[in-house]
Design a protein around this motif. Structure first.
Motif, PDB file in Angstrom:
ATOM      1  N   ALA A 117      -6.049   7.123   1.705  1.00 42.90           N
ATOM      2  CA  ALA A 117      -6.899   6.125   2.376  1.00 42.90           C
ATOM      3  C   ALA A 117      -6.182   4.784   2.486  1.00 42.90           C
ATOM      4  N   ALA A 118      -5.516   4.364   1.403  1.00 42.54           N
ATOM      5  CA  ALA A 118      -4.781   3.092   1.429  1.00 42.54           C
ATOM      6  C   ALA A 118      -3.685   3.163   2.488  1.00 42.54           C
ATOM      7  N   ALA A 161      -9.561  -1.561   8.742  1.00 35.85           N
ATOM      8  CA  ALA A 161      -9.879  -0.952   7.445  1.00 35.85           C
ATOM      9  C   ALA A 161     -11.218  -1.471   6.907  1.00 35.85           C
ATOM     10  N   ALA A 179     -10.293   2.126  -1.530  1.00 40.25           N
ATOM     11  CA  ALA A 179      -8.821   2.138  -1.498  1.00 40.25           C
ATOM     12  C   ALA A 179      -8.291   1.521  -0.213  1.00 40.25           C
ATOM     13  N   ALA A 180      -8.919   1.871   0.931  1.00 43.16           N
ATOM     14  CA  ALA A 180      -8.483   1.297   2.203  1.00 43.16           C
ATOM     15  C   ALA A 180      -8.672  -0.217   2.171  1.00 43.16           C
ATOM     16  N   ALA A 207       0.832  -1.209   0.000  1.00 40.94           N
ATOM     17  CA  ALA A 207       0.000   0.000   0.000  1.00 40.94           C
ATOM     18  C   ALA A 207       0.870   1.265   0.000  1.00 40.94           C
ATOM     19  N   LYS A 242      -4.404  -6.540   0.384  1.00 40.81           N
ATOM     20  CA  LYS A 242      -3.158  -6.943  -0.271  1.00 40.81           C
ATOM     21  C   LYS A 242      -2.064  -7.227   0.770  1.00 40.81           C
ATOM     22  N   ASP A 243      -1.882  -6.303   1.724  1.00 44.82           N
ATOM     23  CA  ASP A 243      -0.777  -6.442   2.674  1.00 44.82           C
ATOM     24  C   ASP A 243      -1.052  -7.483   3.752  1.00 44.82           C
ATOM     25  N   LEU A 244      -2.283  -7.513   4.259  1.00 47.90           N
ATOM     26  CA  LEU A 244      -2.576  -8.526   5.284  1.00 47.90           C
ATOM     27  C   LEU A 244      -2.537  -9.925   4.676  1.00 47.90           C
ATOM     28  N   ASP A 295      -3.794  -1.281  10.448  1.00 53.62           N
ATOM     29  CA  ASP A 295      -3.897  -2.737  10.629  1.00 53.62           C
ATOM     30  C   ASP A 295      -2.530  -3.405  10.772  1.00 53.62           C
ATOM     31  N   GLY A 305      -5.959  -1.809  -0.151  1.00 54.00           N
ATOM     32  CA  GLY A 305      -4.631  -1.695   0.455  1.00 54.00           C
ATOM     33  C   GLY A 305      -4.425  -2.700   1.562  1.00 54.00           C
ATOM     34  N   VAL A 306      -5.390  -2.757   2.483  1.00 58.63           N
ATOM     35  CA  VAL A 306      -5.215  -3.626   3.643  1.00 58.63           C
ATOM     36  C   VAL A 306      -5.307  -5.098   3.244  1.00 58.63           C
ATOM     37  N   VAL A 361      -3.765   0.628   5.795  1.00 52.36           N
ATOM     38  CA  VAL A 361      -2.735  -0.389   5.967  1.00 52.36           C
ATOM     39  C   VAL A 361      -1.890  -0.101   7.207  1.00 52.36           C
TER      40      VAL A 361
END
Lengths: 163, 163
Positions: free
Chosen positions: A107-108, B49, B107-108, A49, B114-116, A115, B111-112, A112
């Motif tokens: 926002a991204a 998120a 977007a949130a 992100a 993908k990374d989580l 979390d 983003g979250v 991220v």
């Protein structure tokens, strides 16, 4: 009606916020000592992100620079600050898209950071400073977005009457 | 110029995407079996998120319902689909803000997720399905945002000439 000076000020503010957030994000690195001479490093590019955030910052900076150059060029030609010659359809759509791009980047980043920080805390990793800098970059991007959103609204009001 | 029928269609589409994404997000639960009868459950509300996403969906749905009701009321009064009576300043700003809210929610979410998901994969947790559903919810919210952005652009063009 918005004068060129107001629009130029907002564009310069957007640029300042974007450049500072770029610096904060790209210099964000944290190191964890495991043994005597073993270290694990986390960098902004380890978080997907944050890479997207960087992308939105680069696009936003490039677009803002082009718009500032164009406004300065028009001002030199007309040699006055107050008059304005309408907003082109291209400017209107570009401002709208630019503000959406910055909104999604911020926002991204916030999503991220919140979390991943809670995951990192739960596991006991010492990355608090890294994520705090992530928050700082996302906040600066949020300020840039607010300026871009104002510019987008000014563009809407400046649309030529024929549309 | 946009007719009421086009605006109503876009609002209904926004509503459909929002309601489906709400269902997909809120029913997203995944269970991991640890021992014979011990389970660990992950729910959408465990991810901050996703809670923000839910907030944007609820705000978006409420706003879209109000706008649809208002449009239907106007149509019943005027008894015609094609005519339109300008966009109020309130509608213009509300449409703009609504589209930003949905953009940030989506977007949130992306983003979250993908990374989580990459953290979860690295640790070996079986939560792929959970995060795939997160992607689905974020995608549906993205579609809702696209409709909201189109409505926001139509509002800009529909601003009364006096502004």
């Amino acid at each position: 009606m918005a004068s060129r000076a107001l629009i130029l000020t907002l564009r310069l503010l957007t640029l300042v916020f974007l450049v500072i957030s770029l610096v904060v994000l790209t210099t964000n690195t944290s190191t964890m000592q495991i043994y005597f001479n073993m270290e694990v490093q986390i960098r902004f590019r380890d978080v997907y992100a944050y890479r997207y955030m960087l992308g939105t910052m680069v696009v936003g900076t490039a677009y803002t620079l082009i718009q500032i150059a164009q406004t300065l060029h028009r001002m030199c030609k007309a040699n006055q600050l107050i008059s304005r010659d309408g907003v082109t359809l291209f400017d209107f759509f570009a401002d709208q898209i630019a503000s959406y791009v910055l909104a999604t980047g911020s926002a991204a980043g916030f999503g991220v950071t919140k979390d991943l920080k809670s995951v990192s805390d739960a596991v006991g990793l010492p990355y608090d400073k890294f994520f705090d800098k992530g928050y700082a970059a996302a906040s600066l991007l949020l300020f840039a977005f607010v300026c871009a959103a104002l510019l987008s609204i000014l563009s809407s009001f400046g649309l030529p009457k024929k549309f």
